[in-house]
Design a protein around this motif. Sequence first.
Motif, PDB file in Angstrom:
ATOM      1  N   VAL A  41       0.861  -1.182   0.000  1.00 16.15           N
ATOM      2  CA  VAL A  41       0.000   0.000   0.000  1.00 16.15           C
ATOM      3  C   VAL A  41       0.898   1.233   0.000  1.00 16.15           C
ATOM      4  CG1 VAL A  41      -1.787   1.257   1.245  1.00 16.15           C
ATOM      5  CG2 VAL A  41      -1.804  -1.247   1.228  1.00 16.15           C
ATOM      6  N   GLY A  42       0.704   2.093  -0.994  1.00 13.28           N
ATOM      7  CA  GLY A  42       1.581   3.244  -1.167  1.00 13.28           C
ATOM      8  C   GLY A  42       2.839   2.838  -1.908  1.00 13.28           C
ATOM      9  N   CYS A  43       2.679   2.018  -2.929  1.00 14.77           N
ATOM     10  CA  CYS A  43       3.807   1.391  -3.619  1.00 14.77           C
ATOM     11  C   CYS A  43       4.591   2.318  -4.536  1.00 14.77           C
ATOM     12  CB  CYS A  43       3.320   0.191  -4.418  1.00 14.77           C
ATOM     13  SG  CYS A  43       2.228   0.639  -5.779  1.00 14.77           S
ATOM     14  N   GLY A  44       4.072   3.512  -4.809  1.00 10.10           N
ATOM     15  CA  GLY A  44       4.774   4.376  -5.760  1.00 10.10           C
ATOM     16  C   GLY A  44       4.849   3.693  -7.113  1.00 10.10           C
ATOM     17  N   THR A  45       6.034   3.584  -7.643  1.00  9.08           N
ATOM     18  CA  THR A  45       6.204   2.933  -8.948  1.00  9.08           C
ATOM     19  C   THR A  45       6.383   1.420  -8.824  1.00  9.08           C
ATOM     20  OG1 THR A  45       8.574   3.303  -8.890  1.00  9.08           O
ATOM     21  CG2 THR A  45       7.229   4.982 -10.002  1.00  9.08           C
ATOM     22  N   GLY A  46       6.315   0.893  -7.611  1.00 13.09           N
ATOM     23  CA  GLY A  46       6.390  -0.547  -7.418  1.00 13.09           C
ATOM     24  C   GLY A  46       7.796  -1.122  -7.421  1.00 13.09           C
ATOM     25  N   ALA A  47       8.798  -0.310  -7.090  1.00 12.97           N
ATOM     26  CA  ALA A  47      10.190  -0.772  -7.130  1.00 12.97           C
ATOM     27  C   ALA A  47      10.417  -1.994  -6.245  1.00 12.97           C
ATOM     28  CB  ALA A  47      11.139   0.359  -6.727  1.00 12.97           C
ATOM     29  N   MET A  48       9.819  -2.007  -5.052  1.00 17.57           N
ATOM     30  CA  MET A  48       9.998  -3.151  -4.162  1.00 17.57           C
ATOM     31  C   MET A  48       9.423  -4.420  -4.773  1.00 17.57           C
ATOM     32  SD  MET A  48       8.624  -3.827  -0.288  1.00 17.57           S
ATOM     33  CE  MET A  48       6.907  -3.851  -0.791  1.00 17.57           C
ATOM     34  N   LEU A  49       8.250  -4.309  -5.374  1.00 19.03           N
ATOM     35  CA  LEU A  49       7.612  -5.479  -5.971  1.00 19.03           C
ATOM     36  C   LEU A  49       8.376  -5.961  -7.197  1.00 19.03           C
ATOM     37  CD1 LEU A  49       3.890  -4.359  -5.634  1.00 19.03           C
ATOM     38  CD2 LEU A  49       5.227  -5.812  -4.088  1.00 19.03           C
ATOM     39  N   HIS A  50       8.864  -5.040  -8.004  1.00 15.09           N
ATOM     40  CA  HIS A  50       9.675  -5.420  -9.171  1.00 15.09           C
ATOM     41  C   HIS A  50      10.931  -6.159  -8.731  1.00 15.09           C
ATOM     42  CE1 HIS A  50       7.458  -3.568 -12.438  1.00 15.09           C
ATOM     43  NE2 HIS A  50       7.307  -2.481 -11.703  1.00 15.09           N
ATOM     44  N   ARG A  51      11.577  -5.643  -7.703  1.00 17.60           N
ATOM     45  CA  ARG A  51      12.799  -6.289  -7.201  1.00 17.60           C
ATOM     46  C   ARG A  51      12.491  -7.693  -6.682  1.00 17.60           C
ATOM     47  NH1 ARG A  51      18.065  -4.712  -5.079  1.00 17.60           N
ATOM     48  NH2 ARG A  51      18.667  -6.189  -3.464  1.00 17.60           N
ATOM     49  N   ALA A  52      11.382  -7.832  -5.964  1.00 17.34           N
ATOM     50  CA  ALA A  52      11.003  -9.152  -5.445  1.00 17.34           C
ATOM     51  C   ALA A  52      10.803 -10.140  -6.581  1.00 17.34           C
ATOM     52  CB  ALA A  52       9.737  -9.040  -4.597  1.00 17.34           C
ATOM     53  N   ARG A  53      10.132  -9.711  -7.640  1.00 22.39           N
ATOM     54  CA  ARG A  53       9.904 -10.599  -8.789  1.00 22.39           C
ATOM     55  C   ARG A  53      11.233 -10.957  -9.449  1.00 22.39           C
ATOM     56  NH1 ARG A  53       5.914 -13.276  -8.680  1.00 22.39           N
ATOM     57  NH2 ARG A  53       4.335 -11.707  -9.005  1.00 22.39           N
ATOM     58  N   GLU A  54      12.112  -9.966  -9.613  1.00 22.32           N
ATOM     59  CA  GLU A  54      13.416 -10.217 -10.220  1.00 22.32           C
ATOM     60  C   GLU A  54      14.246 -11.196  -9.392  1.00 22.32           C
ATOM     61  OE1 GLU A  54      15.103  -6.329 -10.531  1.00 22.32           O
ATOM     62  OE2 GLU A  54      13.982  -5.842 -12.349  1.00 22.32           O
TER      63      GLU A  54
END
Length: 75
Positions: A41-54
Motif C-alpha cells: 500500500v503506497g507502492c509508488g512505482t512498485g520498485a519493491m515489488l519489481h525487485r522481489a519478482r526479479e
Amino acid sequence: MFSDDDAAALYDVLNPWDPAVWPGDGFYEQAVMASDSVLDVGCGTGAMLHRARERGHLGRLAGLDPDLVTIAVRR
C-alpha cells in the motif's frame, strides 16, 4: 502528489529502493521474500515489488497507490 509523467519518472530517483543502503528496505525485502503474497500500500512505482519478482518471488504481488501516474509507470 505527482501530477505528470516527468515527475513520476523522478520518483525512483528520489526514493530509491536499495536494501544495501537503507536498512529499512532490507527489513521489508526479507518480509516480502518470505511471504506467499504481498499487498504494498503506497507502492509508488512498485520498485519493491519489481525487485522481489526479479529475485524470484513466485507468489502474488500487488501494489496500490493513490497517484494514477505512478501506477502507470509501475505497469
